[in-house]
Write a protein that holds these residues in place. Sequence first.
Motif, mmCIF file in Angstrom:
data_model
loop_
_atom_site.group_PDB
_atom_site.id
_atom_site.type_symbol
_atom_site.label_atom_id
_atom_site.label_comp_id
_atom_site.label_asym_id
_atom_site.label_seq_id
_atom_site.Cartn_x
_atom_site.Cartn_y
_atom_site.Cartn_z
ATOM 1 N N LEU A 22 38.660 33.067 49.920
ATOM 2 C CA LEU A 22 39.761 33.698 49.196
ATOM 3 C C LEU A 22 39.302 34.169 47.816
ATOM 4 N N VAL A 23 38.575 33.322 47.098
ATOM 5 C CA VAL A 23 38.076 33.689 45.765
ATOM 6 C C VAL A 23 37.172 34.920 45.860
ATOM 7 N N PRO A 48 36.581 41.165 43.595
ATOM 8 C CA PRO A 48 36.490 42.628 43.441
ATOM 9 C C PRO A 48 37.775 43.244 42.894
ATOM 10 N N LEU A 49 38.920 42.615 43.167
ATOM 11 C CA LEU A 49 40.202 43.135 42.697
ATOM 12 C C LEU A 49 40.361 42.938 41.189
ATOM 13 N N LEU A 50 39.587 42.005 40.625
ATOM 14 C CA LEU A 50 39.628 41.751 39.181
ATOM 15 C C LEU A 50 38.523 42.485 38.431
ATOM 16 N N ASP A 51 37.616 43.115 39.172
ATOM 17 C CA ASP A 51 36.458 43.794 38.568
ATOM 18 C C ASP A 51 36.831 45.239 38.243
ATOM 19 N N TYR A 83 47.369 48.052 46.865
ATOM 20 C CA TYR A 83 45.973 47.643 47.044
ATOM 21 C C TYR A 83 45.832 46.137 47.257
ATOM 22 N N LEU A 84 46.897 45.384 46.959
ATOM 23 C CA LEU A 84 46.882 43.933 47.175
ATOM 24 C C LEU A 84 47.416 43.535 48.549
ATOM 25 N N GLN A 85 47.931 44.509 49.308
ATOM 26 C CA GLN A 85 48.540 44.197 50.604
ATOM 27 C C GLN A 85 47.564 43.522 51.576
ATOM 28 N N ILE A 89 48.124 37.632 37.264
ATOM 29 C CA ILE A 89 48.559 36.910 38.470
ATOM 30 C C ILE A 89 47.353 36.540 39.329
ATOM 31 N N LEU A 90 46.447 37.502 39.519
ATOM 32 C CA LEU A 90 45.269 37.247 40.348
ATOM 33 C C LEU A 90 44.372 36.168 39.739
ATOM 34 N N ARG A 91 44.249 36.178 38.396
ATOM 35 C CA ARG A 91 43.445 35.133 37.755
ATOM 36 C C ARG A 91 44.060 33.753 37.990
ATOM 37 N N LEU A 92 45.388 33.675 37.930
ATOM 38 C CA LEU A 92 46.082 32.411 38.205
ATOM 39 C C LEU A 92 45.806 31.939 39.636
ATOM 40 N N ILE A 93 45.986 32.838 40.604
ATOM 41 C CA ILE A 93 45.766 32.496 42.008
ATOM 42 C C ILE A 93 44.314 32.070 42.221
#
Length: 489
Positions: free
Chosen positions: A257-258, A263-266, A234-236, A108-112
């Motif tokens: 935003l990116v 860091p959330l994808l790392d 953690y995404l809140q 989902i995060l990669r899509l966003i």
Amino acid sequence: MTHSNLQIPGYLVHGPIGQGGMASVYLATQESLNRKVAIKVLRNGHDTQFNERFINEAHFIASLNNPHIITIHDISTLANGDYYIAMEYLDGGDLSENREQFREPAAILRLIRQIAQGLAVVHAKGIIHRDVKPANILIRKDGSAVLTDFGIAKDVDNDSDLTMAGHSLGSPSYSSPEQAQGQPLDITTDIYGLGVILLELLLGYNPFKGNTHTSTAINHIQQALPALPAEYAYLQPLLDRMLAKRPGERFQSCEELVEAIDPLLDPTASTMRPATARPLPSRLPGKMPRFLLPVLGVVAAVTVVFALTYESETEREINRLLEQAEQGLEEGRLVAPEQDNARYYYRQVLLLEQDNSEAHEGLARVTQMQVQGYVARGAEALERGDLTKPRDKNALHYYRAALALEEDNPQAMAGIDQLAAEYSRRARTHLLEGDLDRAHRDTNTGLGIQPDNAELLALRTEIDAKMPAAKKLIRDVFGKIRKTIDGDS
């Protein structure tokens, strides 16, 4: 002319694959390169304004260069003068048809992130997309996302737009609060729409979507952002900024935003984890005769059981009061009737135990539920048109009651903004109609709600400039007399 037997030189048209408010989309093969393309053909092509909007969209998209923005191959006209765009054909469907691919947070995060990268290019050109929604996000076979449909995009610095009467401006389910209220927009409105998509993919539903367009718009303006499930907590912070009610509190660019998503994808990045409990010692310190160990074990067990089961009279009373308080919350008895409501019982607990955390948390819940109730009633009054009347049952009363309990509540503040905007709109309409008295009255009402509203202050100046001197003198004198009478009474 209908497009049922569409013929375009250089293309073999296979048939229709989609239809929107302004155009139809066909699947075709571009014969010179033997590649599949999607051809978007404008309907009502003899309308100059439609033509302008359609061609603006085509030229704008063609000027962009990003893997996450749809590619334009050709712009031209049919034999009858209707315009068409030949663009990249993606047969993977849109996001709403591919939700199964985006069930895990990382996907989902990669899509966003990909759509944010595409939007960053759009925004760099000074354009706001204004319709970021799942249907406008296409998925390639490799799973990458592509942003499409710039039909209602507009210049950031241009207050006019080409939206036609009868066509909605954006999709209510993904519209920002300022978009729902028809207020000026900036690029953060696209970030808000992307935030709604993120929230919807995480929860499995769109919490802002109501039964009608109006209720959906009001939810975006006033409804609090729901808390994410524990596994997504953690995404809140990311969502809180993307979906802030006020544009200035959101991410101010898609690049920002990116940077927050990376860091959330790392997997190597440090994350907040619950502290690990220290392991118990494997044996008792010092030396002890072996025969005493079983005896000590029994004594310890009895001691633990007694400690766990003993309850003093005070503790029993506290537990009884907490149970009554919870029951009051469940039944909606927040502050009434007297001595039989949740707030009363929580306060009684604090008289017995001043630092009782359950009671303090309970009182905070009572206040929050009161605020939510006032905000909800304010929204209902707003929808009915009860803006400042009847007394104690109007939108202004409810929003002010909410702010009295929570002075920075975003939903109540947004409601106040909406009330001021409505009176500004009414005043402007009356001014255009030449009705200075009604324009003046609505302006004053709006300023009574929001005294520092720049638009209302400017309107008052404009009205004063247009009002005849004699009439203004009578109005001012009458106003002073009425204030004196009100003061004496």
